[in-house]
Design a protein around this motif. Structure first.
Motif, PDB file in Angstrom:
ATOM      1  N   SER A  54       0.748  -1.396   0.195  1.00  0.00           N
ATOM      2  CA  SER A  54      -0.002  -0.116  -0.181  1.00  0.00           C
ATOM      3  C   SER A  54       0.785   1.360   0.131  1.00  0.00           C
ATOM      4  CB  SER A  54      -0.846   0.080   1.223  1.00  0.00           C
ATOM      5  OG  SER A  54      -1.706   1.430   1.275  1.00  0.00           O
ATOM      6  N   ARG A  55       0.501   2.142  -0.710  1.00  0.00           N
ATOM      7  CA  ARG A  55       1.053   3.527  -0.686  1.00  0.00           C
ATOM      8  C   ARG A  55       0.535   4.729   0.237  1.00  0.00           C
ATOM      9  NH1 ARG A  55       1.733   5.020  -6.906  1.00  0.00           N
ATOM     10  NH2 ARG A  55       2.207   6.966  -6.160  1.00  0.00           N
ATOM     11  N   GLN A  56      -0.639   4.069   0.923  1.00  0.00           N
ATOM     12  CA  GLN A  56      -1.286   5.139   1.777  1.00  0.00           C
ATOM     13  C   GLN A  56      -0.473   5.053   3.205  1.00  0.00           C
ATOM     14  OE1 GLN A  56      -5.459   5.343   2.462  1.00  0.00           O
ATOM     15  NE2 GLN A  56      -5.865   3.779   1.211  1.00  0.00           N
ATOM     16  N   ASP A  57      -0.685   6.204   3.937  1.00  0.00           N
ATOM     17  CA  ASP A  57      -0.231   6.273   5.021  1.00  0.00           C
ATOM     18  C   ASP A  57      -1.088   5.482   6.209  1.00  0.00           C
ATOM     19  OD1 ASP A  57       2.027   7.875   4.514  1.00  0.00           O
ATOM     20  OD2 ASP A  57       0.597   9.699   4.712  1.00  0.00           O
ATOM     21  N   TYR A  58      -0.633   4.827   7.043  1.00  0.00           N
ATOM     22  CA  TYR A  58      -1.499   4.122   7.966  1.00  0.00           C
ATOM     23  C   TYR A  58      -0.832   4.667   9.304  1.00  0.00           C
ATOM     24  CZ  TYR A  58      -3.343   0.861   4.757  1.00  0.00           C
ATOM     25  OH  TYR A  58      -4.120   0.283   3.669  1.00  0.00           O
ATOM     26  N   PHE A  59      -1.849   4.664  10.355  1.00  0.00           N
ATOM     27  CA  PHE A  59      -1.549   5.188  11.785  1.00  0.00           C
ATOM     28  C   PHE A  59      -1.991   4.273  12.856  1.00  0.00           C
ATOM     29  CE2 PHE A  59      -2.063   8.629   9.102  1.00  0.00           C
ATOM     30  CZ  PHE A  59      -0.960   9.432   9.249  1.00  0.00           C
ATOM     31  N   GLN A  60      -1.265   4.123  13.682  1.00  0.00           N
ATOM     32  CA  GLN A  60      -1.460   3.217  14.911  1.00  0.00           C
ATOM     33  C   GLN A  60      -0.983   4.065  16.105  1.00  0.00           C
ATOM     34  OE1 GLN A  60       0.493  -0.491  14.267  1.00  0.00           O
ATOM     35  NE2 GLN A  60       2.416   0.472  15.144  1.00  0.00           N
ATOM     36  N   VAL A  61      -1.672   3.433  17.408  1.00  0.00           N
ATOM     37  CA  VAL A  61      -0.830   4.225  18.677  1.00  0.00           C
ATOM     38  C   VAL A  61       0.258   2.894  19.100  1.00  0.00           C
ATOM     39  CG1 VAL A  61      -1.476   4.084  21.208  1.00  0.00           C
ATOM     40  CG2 VAL A  61      -3.169   4.705  19.363  1.00  0.00           C
ATOM     41  N   PRO A  62       1.501   3.757  19.382  1.00  0.00           N
ATOM     42  CA  PRO A  62       2.706   2.808  19.593  1.00  0.00           C
ATOM     43  C   PRO A  62       2.416   1.939  20.733  1.00  0.00           C
ATOM     44  CG  PRO A  62       3.077   5.304  19.855  1.00  0.00           C
ATOM     45  CD  PRO A  62       1.796   5.157  19.434  1.00  0.00           C
ATOM     46  N   ALA A  63       3.241   0.980  20.806  1.00  0.00           N
ATOM     47  CA  ALA A  63       3.082   0.008  21.893  1.00  0.00           C
ATOM     48  C   ALA A  63       3.625   0.679  23.172  1.00  0.00           C
ATOM     49  CB  ALA A  63       3.879  -1.122  21.800  1.00  0.00           C
ATOM     50  N   ASN A  64       4.506   1.403  23.036  1.00  0.00           N
ATOM     51  CA  ASN A  64       4.999   2.119  24.532  1.00  0.00           C
ATOM     52  C   ASN A  64       4.242   3.759  24.588  1.00  0.00           C
ATOM     53  OD1 ASN A  64       6.129   3.665  22.217  1.00  0.00           O
ATOM     54  ND2 ASN A  64       8.109   3.429  23.321  1.00  0.00           N
ATOM     55  N   VAL A  65       3.097   3.940  23.982  1.00  0.00           N
ATOM     56  CA  VAL A  65       2.441   5.101  24.205  1.00  0.00           C
ATOM     57  C   VAL A  65       2.261   5.837  25.474  1.00  0.00           C
ATOM     58  CG1 VAL A  65       0.154   4.398  24.258  1.00  0.00           C
ATOM     59  CG2 VAL A  65       0.660   6.603  23.385  1.00  0.00           C
ATOM     60  N   TRP A  66       2.055   4.855  26.751  1.00  0.00           N
ATOM     61  CA  TRP A  66       1.938   5.633  27.916  1.00  0.00           C
ATOM     62  C   TRP A  66       3.202   5.699  28.673  1.00  0.00           C
ATOM     63  CZ3 TRP A  66      -2.251   6.957  27.059  1.00  0.00           C
ATOM     64  CH2 TRP A  66      -3.289   6.280  26.505  1.00  0.00           C
ATOM     65  N   ARG A  67       4.292   4.794  28.423  1.00  0.00           N
ATOM     66  CA  ARG A  67       5.603   5.381  28.788  1.00  0.00           C
ATOM     67  C   ARG A  67       6.024   6.848  28.154  1.00  0.00           C
ATOM     68  NH1 ARG A  67      10.212   5.336  26.702  1.00  0.00           N
ATOM     69  NH2 ARG A  67       9.842   3.978  24.893  1.00  0.00           N
ATOM     70  N   ILE A  68       5.669   7.033  26.935  1.00  0.00           N
ATOM     71  CA  ILE A  68       6.198   8.192  26.322  1.00  0.00           C
ATOM     72  C   ILE A  68       5.292   9.376  27.141  1.00  0.00           C
ATOM     73  CG2 ILE A  68       5.929   9.446  24.156  1.00  0.00           C
ATOM     74  CD1 ILE A  68       6.196   6.746  22.503  1.00  0.00           C
ATOM     75  N   GLN A  69       4.130   9.045  27.270  1.00  0.00           N
ATOM     76  CA  GLN A  69       3.275  10.127  27.903  1.00  0.00           C
ATOM     77  C   GLN A  69       3.795  10.575  29.182  1.00  0.00           C
ATOM     78  OE1 GLN A  69       1.592  12.287  26.037  1.00  0.00           O
ATOM     79  NE2 GLN A  69       2.540  11.119  24.434  1.00  0.00           N
ATOM     80  N   VAL A  70       4.145   9.371  29.973  1.00  0.00           N
ATOM     81  CA  VAL A  70       4.528   9.781  31.286  1.00  0.00           C
ATOM     82  C   VAL A  70       5.900  10.248  31.394  1.00  0.00           C
ATOM     83  CG1 VAL A  70       5.301   8.510  33.553  1.00  0.00           C
ATOM     84  CG2 VAL A  70       3.077   7.716  32.606  1.00  0.00           C
ATOM     85  N   GLU A  71       6.898  10.092  30.567  1.00  0.00           N
ATOM     86  CA  GLU A  71       8.029  10.610  30.417  1.00  0.00           C
ATOM     87  C   GLU A  71       7.744  12.283  29.877  1.00  0.00           C
ATOM     88  OE1 GLU A  71       9.999   8.044  27.674  1.00  0.00           O
ATOM     89  OE2 GLU A  71      10.856   6.771  29.438  1.00  0.00           O
ATOM     90  N   ARG A  72       6.824  12.227  28.986  1.00  0.00           N
ATOM     91  CA  ARG A  72       6.758  13.755  28.475  1.00  0.00           C
ATOM     92  C   ARG A  72       6.231  14.665  29.859  1.00  0.00           C
ATOM     93  NH1 ARG A  72       2.822  14.964  24.309  1.00  0.00           N
ATOM     94  NH2 ARG A  72       3.848  17.259  24.503  1.00  0.00           N
ATOM     95  N   GLN A  73       5.330  13.955  30.533  1.00  0.00           N
ATOM     96  CA  GLN A  73       4.769  14.668  31.922  1.00  0.00           C
ATOM     97  C   GLN A  73       5.938  15.054  32.924  1.00  0.00           C
ATOM     98  OE1 GLN A  73       1.605  15.654  32.443  1.00  0.00           O
ATOM     99  NE2 GLN A  73       2.707  16.803  33.908  1.00  0.00           N
ATOM    100  N   MET A  74       6.727  13.951  33.007  1.00  0.00           N
ATOM    101  CA  MET A  74       7.874  14.167  33.778  1.00  0.00           C
ATOM    102  C   MET A  74       8.910  15.357  33.451  1.00  0.00           C
ATOM    103  SD  MET A  74       8.867  10.399  34.846  1.00  0.00           S
ATOM    104  CE  MET A  74      10.175  10.667  36.084  1.00  0.00           C
ATOM    105  N   LYS A  75       8.945  15.623  32.149  1.00  0.00           N
ATOM    106  CA  LYS A  75       9.945  16.389  31.693  1.00  0.00           C
ATOM    107  C   LYS A  75       9.364  18.008  31.749  1.00  0.00           C
ATOM    108  CE  LYS A  75      12.371  13.730  28.258  1.00  0.00           C
ATOM    109  NZ  LYS A  75      12.342  13.328  26.522  1.00  0.00           N
ATOM    110  N   ARG A  76       8.010  17.986  31.520  1.00  0.00           N
ATOM    111  CA  ARG A  76       7.323  19.203  31.579  1.00  0.00           C
ATOM    112  C   ARG A  76       7.096  19.761  33.375  1.00  0.00           C
ATOM    113  NH1 ARG A  76       2.922  18.069  28.085  1.00  0.00           N
ATOM    114  NH2 ARG A  76       2.415  16.539  29.451  1.00  0.00           N
ATOM    115  N   ASP A  77       6.777  18.934  34.157  1.00  0.00           N
ATOM    116  CA  ASP A  77       7.216  18.949  35.540  1.00  0.00           C
ATOM    117  C   ASP A  77       8.310  19.322  36.028  1.00  0.00           C
ATOM    118  OD1 ASP A  77       4.283  18.528  35.491  1.00  0.00           O
ATOM    119  OD2 ASP A  77       4.522  16.535  36.666  1.00  0.00           O
ATOM    120  N   ALA A  78       9.567  18.911  35.438  1.00  0.00           N
ATOM    121  CA  ALA A  78      10.701  18.964  35.798  1.00  0.00           C
ATOM    122  C   ALA A  78      11.033  20.592  35.426  1.00  0.00           C
ATOM    123  CB  ALA A  78      11.639  18.033  35.488  1.00  0.00           C
ATOM    124  N   LYS A  79      10.749  20.864  34.186  1.00  0.00           N
ATOM    125  CA  LYS A  79      11.014  22.311  33.682  1.00  0.00           C
ATOM    126  C   LYS A  79      10.371  23.236  34.433  1.00  0.00           C
ATOM    127  CE  LYS A  79      11.014  23.015  29.429  1.00  0.00           C
ATOM    128  NZ  LYS A  79      10.584  23.053  27.816  1.00  0.00           N
TER     129      LYS A  79
END
Length: 157
Positions: free
Chosen positions: A83-108
């Motif tokens: 297929s030449r189309q773009d496909y999207f999915q939620v990454p397997a580690n989505v919650w880890r990514i989000q917790v780490e983003r929150q930690m960086k935001r809070d640390a700043k």
């Protein structure tokens, strides 16, 4: 998902719309939340075309919102063989990514507030107390986030 029509079951439609409203309350577009909702309940990556049809949104609107979600780490673009189309999915580690983003935001935020507090007596006592409480809350949140990451890593969440 409804197996016969590949459309979300009615209760999933409600979830998708509620996620849209929740994200909108946080200052993002409702479409961002709706895209995320559809992808969270999908077992397989969804094409750009399917997302646009399912959510009845323009290709331009879908494009800008999927780009934002990718930048946030909430979704990823994947290739599908043949297929030449773009496909999207939620990454397997989505919650880890989000917790780490929150930690960086809070640390700043904590670093900024601590810098203000360290400048001496320029603040009224009540303001100093409020800011000290904010630092304590952010520190406590960091500890909980560290614990959450460990639980995610262990597969207990």
């Amino acid at each position: 998902m409804n197996e016969r029509t590949d459309e979300p079951a009615p209760e999933m439609d409600v979830l998708i719309e509620r996620l849209g409203r929740m994200v909108e309350e946080d200052g993002l577009s409702r479409t961002v939340g709706r895209i995320l909702g559809v992808l969270l309940i999908s077992d397989t990556p969804l094409s750009f075309t399917v997302l646009a049809q399912r959510l009845t949104i323009s290709r331009g609107g879908l494009s800008s919102n999927t780009r934002l979600l990718q930048e946030m780490g909430l979704i990823e673009r994947v290739a599908m063989p043949g297929s030449r189309q773009d496909y999207f999915q939620v990454p397997a580690n989505v919650w880890r990514i989000q917790v780490e983003r929150q930690m960086k935001r809070d640390a700043k935020a904590r670093a900024h507030v601590e810098a203000v507090l360290s400048r001496g007596d320029a603040l009224p006592d009540r303001a100093r107390e409020r800011l000290a409480t904010l630092v304590a809350i952010l520190s406590r949140s960091d500890g909980l986030n560290v614990e959450t990451l460990a639980l995610l890593e262990e597969g207990r969440l």
